[in-house]
Enzyme design. Structure first.
Site, PDB file in Angstrom:
ATOM      1  N   GLU A 190     -18.740  17.537   1.230  1.00  0.00           N
ATOM      2  CA  GLU A 190     -18.185  18.226  -0.347  1.00  0.00           C
ATOM      3  C   GLU A 190     -18.672  18.204  -1.526  1.00  0.00           C
ATOM      4  OE1 GLU A 190     -14.093  17.240   2.496  1.00  0.00           O
ATOM      5  OE2 GLU A 190     -14.513  15.690   0.707  1.00  0.00           O
ATOM      6  N   ASP A 194      -5.960   3.154   7.162  1.00  0.00           N
ATOM      7  CA  ASP A 194      -7.905   2.676   7.609  1.00  0.00           C
ATOM      8  C   ASP A 194      -7.952   1.274   7.813  1.00  0.00           C
ATOM      9  OD1 ASP A 194      -8.050   5.825   7.287  1.00  0.00           O
ATOM     10  OD2 ASP A 194      -9.099   5.185   5.362  1.00  0.00           O
ATOM     11  N   ALA A 220      -7.069  10.636   6.934  1.00  0.00           N
ATOM     12  CA  ALA A 220      -5.061  10.655   6.370  1.00  0.00           C
ATOM     13  C   ALA A 220      -3.987  10.821   7.444  1.00  0.00           C
ATOM     14  CB  ALA A 220      -5.552  11.970   5.475  1.00  0.00           C
ATOM     15  N   GLN A 221      -4.457  12.074   8.167  1.00  0.00           N
ATOM     16  CA  GLN A 221      -3.571  12.379   9.685  1.00  0.00           C
ATOM     17  C   GLN A 221      -3.341  11.309  10.403  1.00  0.00           C
ATOM     18  OE1 GLN A 221      -5.217  14.761  12.414  1.00  0.00           O
ATOM     19  NE2 GLN A 221      -6.752  15.805  11.443  1.00  0.00           N
ATOM     20  N   GLY A 268       0.748  -1.809  -0.123  1.00  0.00           N
ATOM     21  CA  GLY A 268      -0.004  -0.153   0.286  1.00  0.00           C
ATOM     22  C   GLY A 268       0.932   1.315  -0.187  1.00  0.00           C
ATOM     23  N   GLY A 284      -0.432   4.587   0.177  1.00  0.00           N
ATOM     24  CA  GLY A 284      -1.312   5.712  -0.226  1.00  0.00           C
ATOM     25  C   GLY A 284      -1.016   6.197   1.480  1.00  0.00           C
ATOM     26  N   PHE A 285      -1.130   6.819   1.791  1.00  0.00           N
ATOM     27  CA  PHE A 285      -0.652   7.615   2.997  1.00  0.00           C
ATOM     28  C   PHE A 285       0.107   7.474   4.090  1.00  0.00           C
ATOM     29  CE2 PHE A 285      -3.798  10.765   1.585  1.00  0.00           C
ATOM     30  CZ  PHE A 285      -3.421  11.972   1.689  1.00  0.00           C
ATOM     31  N   GLY A 286      -0.572   5.744   4.849  1.00  0.00           N
ATOM     32  CA  GLY A 286      -0.041   5.193   6.341  1.00  0.00           C
ATOM     33  C   GLY A 286       1.328   4.642   5.383  1.00  0.00           C
TER      34      GLY A 286
HETATM   35  C1  LIG Z   1     -13.538  11.041  -0.709  1.00  0.00           C
HETATM   36  C2  LIG Z   1     -12.646  11.217   0.633  1.00  0.00           C
HETATM   37  C3  LIG Z   1     -11.920  11.830   0.931  1.00  0.00           C
HETATM   38  C4  LIG Z   1     -11.204  12.027   2.609  1.00  0.00           C
HETATM   39  N1  LIG Z   1     -11.392  13.589   3.129  1.00  0.00           N
HETATM   40  C5  LIG Z   1     -10.390  13.472   4.403  1.00  0.00           C
HETATM   41  C6  LIG Z   1     -10.560  14.677   4.933  1.00  0.00           C
HETATM   42  O1  LIG Z   1     -10.465  15.385   4.513  1.00  0.00           O
HETATM   43  N2  LIG Z   1      -9.011  14.411   5.276  1.00  0.00           N
HETATM   44  C7  LIG Z   1      -8.407  13.439   6.809  1.00  0.00           C
HETATM   45  O2  LIG Z   1      -7.620  13.309   6.906  1.00  0.00           O
HETATM   46  N3  LIG Z   1      -9.004  12.014   5.644  1.00  0.00           N
HETATM   47  C8  LIG Z   1      -9.175  12.362   4.515  1.00  0.00           C
HETATM   48  N4  LIG Z   1     -10.262  11.150   3.931  1.00  0.00           N
HETATM   49  C9  LIG Z   1      -9.841   9.639   4.488  1.00  0.00           C
HETATM   50  C10 LIG Z   1      -8.027   9.341   4.015  1.00  0.00           C
HETATM   51  O3  LIG Z   1      -8.043   9.148   3.086  1.00  0.00           O
HETATM   52  C11 LIG Z   1      -7.892   7.997   4.835  1.00  0.00           C
HETATM   53  O4  LIG Z   1      -8.060   7.441   6.111  1.00  0.00           O
HETATM   54  C12 LIG Z   1      -6.228   7.795   4.485  1.00  0.00           C
HETATM   55  O5  LIG Z   1      -6.408   7.325   2.888  1.00  0.00           O
HETATM   56  C13 LIG Z   1      -6.068   6.033   4.813  1.00  0.00           C
HETATM   57  O6  LIG Z   1      -4.861   5.757   4.669  1.00  0.00           O
HETATM   58  P1  LIG Z   1      -4.121   4.405   4.330  1.00  0.00           P
HETATM   59  O7  LIG Z   1      -2.310   4.685   4.156  1.00  0.00           O
HETATM   60  O8  LIG Z   1      -4.319   3.609   4.846  1.00  0.00           O
HETATM   61  O9  LIG Z   1      -5.222   4.108   2.675  1.00  0.00           O
HETATM   62  P2  LIG Z   1      -5.091   4.657   1.282  1.00  0.00           P
HETATM   63  O10 LIG Z   1      -4.513   5.468   1.830  1.00  0.00           O
HETATM   64  O11 LIG Z   1      -5.922   4.084   0.840  1.00  0.00           O
HETATM   65  O12 LIG Z   1      -4.231   3.382   1.008  1.00  0.00           O
HETATM   66  C14 LIG Z   1      -4.170   2.721   0.371  1.00  0.00           C
HETATM   67  C15 LIG Z   1      -3.133   1.752  -0.461  1.00  0.00           C
HETATM   68  O13 LIG Z   1      -3.090  -0.001  -1.179  1.00  0.00           O
HETATM   69  C16 LIG Z   1      -3.132  -0.210  -1.765  1.00  0.00           C
HETATM   70  N5  LIG Z   1      -3.956  -0.992  -2.554  1.00  0.00           N
HETATM   71  C17 LIG Z   1      -5.178  -1.838  -1.263  1.00  0.00           C
HETATM   72  N6  LIG Z   1      -5.496  -2.940  -1.310  1.00  0.00           N
HETATM   73  C18 LIG Z   1      -4.497  -3.265  -2.015  1.00  0.00           C
HETATM   74  C19 LIG Z   1      -3.792  -4.977  -2.367  1.00  0.00           C
HETATM   75  N7  LIG Z   1      -4.604  -5.777  -2.539  1.00  0.00           N
HETATM   76  N8  LIG Z   1      -2.907  -5.182  -2.736  1.00  0.00           N
HETATM   77  C20 LIG Z   1      -1.614  -4.207  -3.531  1.00  0.00           C
HETATM   78  N9  LIG Z   1      -2.399  -2.669  -2.939  1.00  0.00           N
HETATM   79  C21 LIG Z   1      -3.060  -2.393  -2.353  1.00  0.00           C
HETATM   80  C22 LIG Z   1      -3.932   0.667  -2.472  1.00  0.00           C
HETATM   81  O14 LIG Z   1      -4.355   0.999  -3.783  1.00  0.00           O
HETATM   82  C23 LIG Z   1      -3.808   2.303  -2.017  1.00  0.00           C
HETATM   83  O15 LIG Z   1      -2.674   2.952  -2.754  1.00  0.00           O
HETATM   84  C24 LIG Z   1     -11.024  11.039   2.443  1.00  0.00           C
HETATM   85  C25 LIG Z   1     -11.062   9.756   2.503  1.00  0.00           C
HETATM   86  C26 LIG Z   1     -12.442   9.815   1.602  1.00  0.00           C
HETATM   87  C27 LIG Z   1     -12.526   8.517   0.199  1.00  0.00           C
END
Ligand SMILES: Cc1cc2nc3c(=O)[nH]c(=O)nc-3n(C[C@H](O)[C@H](O)[C@H](O)COP(=O)(O)OP(=O)(O)OC[C@H]3O[C@@H](n4cnc5c(N)ncnc54)[C@H](O)[C@@H]3O)c2cc1C
Length: 460
Positions: free
Chosen positions: A198, A327, A343-344, A37, A39-41
Site C-alpha cells: 500500500e 494482536d 482488525a477483523q 486499549g 482499538g478494534f478489540g
Molecule cells: C498500517 C496498517 C494497516 C493495516 N491494514 C489492515 C487491513 O487492511 N485489514 C485488517 O484486517 N487489518 C489491518 N491491520 C491490522 C489491524 O489494524 C490490527 O490487527 C488491529 O488494529 C488489532 O486490533 P487490537 O485491538 O488488537 O489493537 P489496536 O487496534 O492496535 O489497539 C490497541 C490500543 O491499545 C492502546 N494501548 C497500547 N498499549 C497501551 C498501554 N500500555 N496502555 C494503554 N493503552 C495502550 C493503543 O493506544 C491502541 O488504542 C493494519 C495495521 C496497520 C498498522
C-alpha cells in the site's frame, strides 16, 4: 418540645441507616470490567457491555482516540488528514452511562490483587480484565534502524512519514548536487506485506500524479520507489496469482519490486542490500510487528511475536479473570494455526468476549469457544488496483478496488468520518490531487529531520 421531638428524628436516622445497610447488603456488587486499549478489540468489548445491568466498565487507553489503522498509509501519503481516520474514544462510548474512559498508559498488572497500575502509579481494581493493547513494530534486533526507518502504526508515525516524503522532494528541489537529488528522490519501503504494498503504491501515486507539476528543478515522476522484500514474493498471505498480479500492477505504477533481498543495514545515508548501499533519504518500515508487552505484564511466556497464548474462550490460563484479545493474543483457529493480526480478528474477538462476559456475569453461563469467521483478505495497490481473496474466491483490479473501498468506508467508525473519507476519495479520484500535503512545524521529527539533513556533509 425539643426532648419530645428529638427521639423520632433519632429513630428515623437509625431507621435510615439500617435501611441503607440492608439495601447495600441486598444489592449485589456491580462487576468491574477493566479494558486496556480502545482499538478494534477493546472497543468492541466495551460496546457489547454498554448499558448492561450490574456491570461497570473502565476503558483505559494511552491515546484519546480510536484509530482506523488500515487507512494510515493514506495519511502518510497526504490523501487523508489525521482526523478523518480517528475518533475520540470518549465520544464513541458517550451513550453508555456504565462506561468511563480514562486516558492513561498501562504500566503493570497486579494479577494477585486484581488491579492494574497505570503510569502515574494509580491502581484500578478489576473483577475481569481485558488486555487489548495491540502490537508495535519489530526491527528484528535492529532497534537503531527505527529512527531512520519509521514504521506505520500511529497517527504520529503517519505524520512523520508524510513529512519525510514531502521534505525529500523539497530538499531535492534545493540541492544542486545530482547525487543528492537522486538520494532525495529515492524512496525505500521495506516489507512486501499489505502495508508495504500500500505504501509503495501510494508514494508512486503521490509522485506521479499529485506532485507531478509542483516542482521546477526536480521531476517527481522520475522518483525511484523500491519495495524490498526478503521472501520470494510480495503479499505472501495471498494466493500466488494475486501476488504475481500485485507485483505486475506495482511495476506498472513505477515501483521497483525487489523480492528475495534482505536488508542488511539502514542508516541516514541509505539502505544496504546484498552488500550494496542504495542511497535514499526516506525509508519506511513495514516488515515486522511485535505484540505489546503482555508477557511482561502477566509474567508469562510468549511466542516469538510477543503474544500470550489464550484459551478458546480468550482467557489467559493461570491468570484468573484475565483475557487477552487482538494482536496481543496467540489465539488458535480450528485447524490449530495461529489467527493473523487483523482488525477483523480483533473485532470479532471483542464482540465475542463482550457477549461472553455479559452472559457469565448476568446468568453464570459458561462461554462457548471463540470461532473466527474470515471476511476475506484485502490489499490495495493503487488507484483502481487491489486484490481480494475470500476462500477460493479471488478478485483483482478495479472490481477488487471497489470492494476494498466500500469495505473500508463501511468499517470506519463514525458517520462523519465515512462521509469525509468518501468526499476526499472522490476528490482525489477525479483530480489526482492529494489534498493533505501540508508539512506542519510541529510534525514529529520535522525539526530533527531538517537539522540532520543540514548537518550531513555535502557530497563533492
Ligand atoms: C498500517 C496498517 C494497516 C493495516 N491494514 C489492515 C487491513 O487492511 N485489514 C485488517 O484486517 N487489518 C489491518 N491491520 C491490522 C489491524 O489494524 C490490527 O490487527 C488491529 O488494529 C488489532 O486490533 P487490537 O485491538 O488488537 O489493537 P489496536 O487496534 O492496535 O489497539 C490497541 C490500543 O491499545 C492502546 N494501548 C497500547 N498499549 C497501551 C498501554 N500500555 N496502555 C494503554 N493503552 C495502550 C493503543 O493506544 C491502541 O488504542 C493494519 C495495521 C496497520 C498498522
Amino acid at each position: 418540645m425539643t426532648l419530645v421531638s428529638a427521639p423520632p428524628k433519632f429513630h428515623a436516622t437509625i431507621q435510615d441507616s439500617s435501611d441503607r445497610a440492608a439495601s447495600v447488603a441486598e444489592k449485589p456488587r456491580r462487576h468491574r470490567v477493566v479494558i486496556v486499549g480502545g482499538g478494534f478489540g477493546g472497543l468492541a468489548v466495551a460496546q457489547a457491555l454498554g448499558g448492561q445491568d450490574g456491570i461497570d466498565v473502565t476503558l483505559v487507553d494511552r491515546r484519546n482516540h480510536h484509530l482506523f489503522q488500515p487507512l494510515l498509509y493514506q495519511v502518510a501519503t497526504a490523501i487523508l488528514s489525521p482526523g478523518e481516520i480517528a475518533e475520540p474514544i470518549r465520544h464513541i462510548l458517550n451513550p453508555y452511562d456504565n462506561i468511563r474512559v480514562l486516558l492513561g498508559e498501562l504500566d503493570a498488572v497486579d494479577a494477585n490483587r486484581r488491579a492494574i497500575v497505570i503510569e502515574d502509579g494509580e491502581r484500578i481494581p478489576y473483577d475481569s480484565l481485558v488486555l487489548a493493547t495491540g502490537a508495535a513494530h519489530s526491527y528484528f534486533g535492529h532497534d537503531d534502524w527505527e529512527r531512520t526507518a519509521p514504521g506505520l502504526k500511529t497517527l504520529d508515525d503517519a505524520r512523520r512519514i508524510r513529512a519525510r516524503v514531502l521534505l525529500s522532494f523539497e530538499q531535492a528541489e534545493r540541492t544542486e548536487d545530482p547525487a543528492e537529488r537522486e538520494r532525495f528522490t529515492t524512496f525505500a519501503v521495506i516489507g512486501g506485506g499489505p502495508t508495504g504494498v500500500e505504501m509503495a503504491g501510494a508514494i508512486a501515486g503521490l509522485a506521479r500524479e499529485a506532485l507531478a507539476r509542483d516542482f521546477k528543478a526536480v521531476d517527481p515522476t522520475k522518483a525511484r520507489i523500491l519495495l524490498i522484500e526478503g521472501g520470494q514474493r510480495i503479499l505472501s498471505a495471498f494466493h500466488e496469482d494475486l501476488s504475481a498480479y500485485a507485483e505486475k500492477a506495482l511495476t506498472g505504477l513505477g515501483v521497483t519490486v525487489m523480492t528475495g533481498h534482505a536488508v542488511e543495514d539502514v542508516t541516514p545515508e541509505g539502505v544496504t542490500v546484498d552488500g550494496r548501499l542504495i542511497p535514499t533519504a526516506t525509508v519506511v518500515w513495514g516488515a515486522g510487528v511485535q505484540a505489546s508487552p503482555v508477557g511482561r505484564w502477566l509474567d508469562l511466556e510468549t511466542d516469538k511475536a510477543g503474544r500470550v497464548r489464550v484459551a478458546p474462550d480468550l482467557s489467559v490460563p493461570g491468570r484468573e479473570g484475565v483475557y487477552v484479545i487482538g494482536d496481543a493474543a496467540l489465539s488458535l483457529a480450528e485447524d490449530g494455526s495461529p489467527l493473523p493480526g487483523l482488525a477483523q480478528v480483533a473485532h470479532q474477538q471483542g464482540v465475542y468476549l463482550g457477549r461472553a462476559l455479559r452472559a457469565k456475569i448476568q446468568n453464570g453461563m459458561p462461554p462457548k469457544p471463540f470461532r473466527f469467521r474470515s471476511r476475506g483478505n484485502l490489499a490495495v495497490i493503487g488507484r483502481n488496483e487491489a486484490v481480494v481473496e475470500w476462500g477460493r474466491f479471488r478478485l483483482k483490479g478495479f472490481p477488487a478496488w471497489l470492494v476494498w473501498g466500500i469495505a473500508h468506508v463501511y468499517l470506519l467508525v463514525g458517520f462523519q468520518n465515512r462521509l469525509l473519507v468518501c468526499m476526499r476519495w472522490l476528490w482525489t479520484y477525479l483530480t489526482a490531487h492529494n489534498g493533505a500535503r501540508v508539512i506542519f512545524d510541529e510534525d514529529p521529527d520535522v525539526l530533527w529531520e531538517v537539522e540532520s539533513r543540514r548537518r550531513r556533509p555535502q557530497r563533492s
